[in-house]
Design an enzyme around this catalytic site. Structure first.
Site, PDB file in Angstrom:
ATOM      1  N   GLU A 129      22.848  22.132   5.146  1.00  0.00           N
ATOM      2  CA  GLU A 129      23.193  23.416   4.532  1.00  0.00           C
ATOM      3  C   GLU A 129      22.433  24.553   5.204  1.00  0.00           C
ATOM      4  O   GLU A 129      21.419  24.340   5.893  1.00  0.00           O
ATOM      5  CB  GLU A 129      22.867  23.359   3.034  1.00  0.00           C
ATOM      6  CG  GLU A 129      23.213  24.608   2.230  1.00  0.00           C
ATOM      7  CD  GLU A 129      24.686  25.024   2.304  1.00  0.00           C
ATOM      8  OE1 GLU A 129      25.131  25.436   3.401  1.00  0.00           O
ATOM      9  OE2 GLU A 129      25.366  24.978   1.260  1.00  0.00           O
ATOM     10  N   HIS A 153      29.488  17.839  -1.020  1.00  0.00           N
ATOM     11  CA  HIS A 153      28.849  16.915  -1.962  1.00  0.00           C
ATOM     12  C   HIS A 153      29.242  17.239  -3.402  1.00  0.00           C
ATOM     13  O   HIS A 153      29.699  18.337  -3.726  1.00  0.00           O
ATOM     14  CB  HIS A 153      27.326  16.963  -1.809  1.00  0.00           C
ATOM     15  CG  HIS A 153      26.731  18.296  -2.149  1.00  0.00           C
ATOM     16  ND1 HIS A 153      26.554  18.730  -3.451  1.00  0.00           N
ATOM     17  CD2 HIS A 153      26.282  19.302  -1.359  1.00  0.00           C
ATOM     18  CE1 HIS A 153      26.020  19.930  -3.450  1.00  0.00           C
ATOM     19  NE2 HIS A 153      25.850  20.313  -2.196  1.00  0.00           N
TER      20      HIS A 153
END
Length: 203
Positions: free
Chosen positions: A85, A13
């Site tokens: 994550e 990202h």
């Protein structure tokens, strides 16, 4: 064409306010900065130059990854927590220097996170992500939109190294890594491909 003719691409990202400060960002929802949004758009332009073969796009459920995918012009086919994550547990929001005030030798790759994920748990999740990619690579390229530490974990397990070796790979914001095969051997073909300048991190 079979699995060895296709690629696994990983897109991290774009920049967030926490990523610029080095704060560990797992499940916390943080927005992309204006810079991060531009980074994502530039990543999309790069992806357009890579001549992907009917890619399936699989994305982490975090807002920062979904927004990155959208800004990059990607159509997300699947959203899954498998690509989330690392769960930083008690260390969520802290920087490595802050953590090392109480645990001087701490490294996420060797110590894991109390009340979060262990190294073994992330290793297993990365292996599952690699297996997912291989399932699709028999017929098409695969693009994961994910996060810094977890993308590095996937790369590490793709090349069949112990997870601790993930500390040796860099994954800047909105950068692209490309995994594939050479003579039947799984390899990391490209790492850190970006459409924007990236400073070299110190220490």
């Amino acid at each position: 064409m079979g699995v060895r003719n296709h690629r696994l691409l990983l897109l991290r990202h774009g920049e967030t306010a926490w990523s610029t400060l080095g704060r560990h960002t797992g499940g916390t929802e943080v927005e992309l900065t204006d810079t991060g949004r531009t980074q994502a758009e530039l990543a999309g332009q790069l992806l357009g130059e890579l001549e992907l073969d009917d890619p399936i796009v699989i994305c982490s459920p975090r807002r920062r990854t979904l927004d990155t995918a959208k800004l990059a012009g990607l159509t997300v086919n699947e959203v899954t927590g498998l690509l989330a994550e690392w769960d930083y547990g008690s260390y969520e929001g802290l920087t490595t220097p802050q953590i090392r005030e109480s645990e001087p030798d701490w490294l996420v790759w060797t110590h894991g996170c109390p009340a979060g994920e262990s190294v073994a748990q992330v290793n297993d999740r990365a292996d599952s992500a690699v297996a997912l990619a291989l399932e699709h690579m028999s017929s098409r390229d695969v693009l994961f939109v994910s996060h810094g530490h977890f993308s590095r974990a996937v790369i590490t397990r793709w090349v069949q190294l112990p997870l601790a070796e993930g500390s040796r790979f860099a994954m800047p914001t909105a950068s692209i890594g490309i995994c594939g095969f050479e003579h039947g051997v799984r390899q990391l073909a490209v790492l850190g491909l970006t459409g924007h300048p990236q400073p070299i991190a110190a220490g």
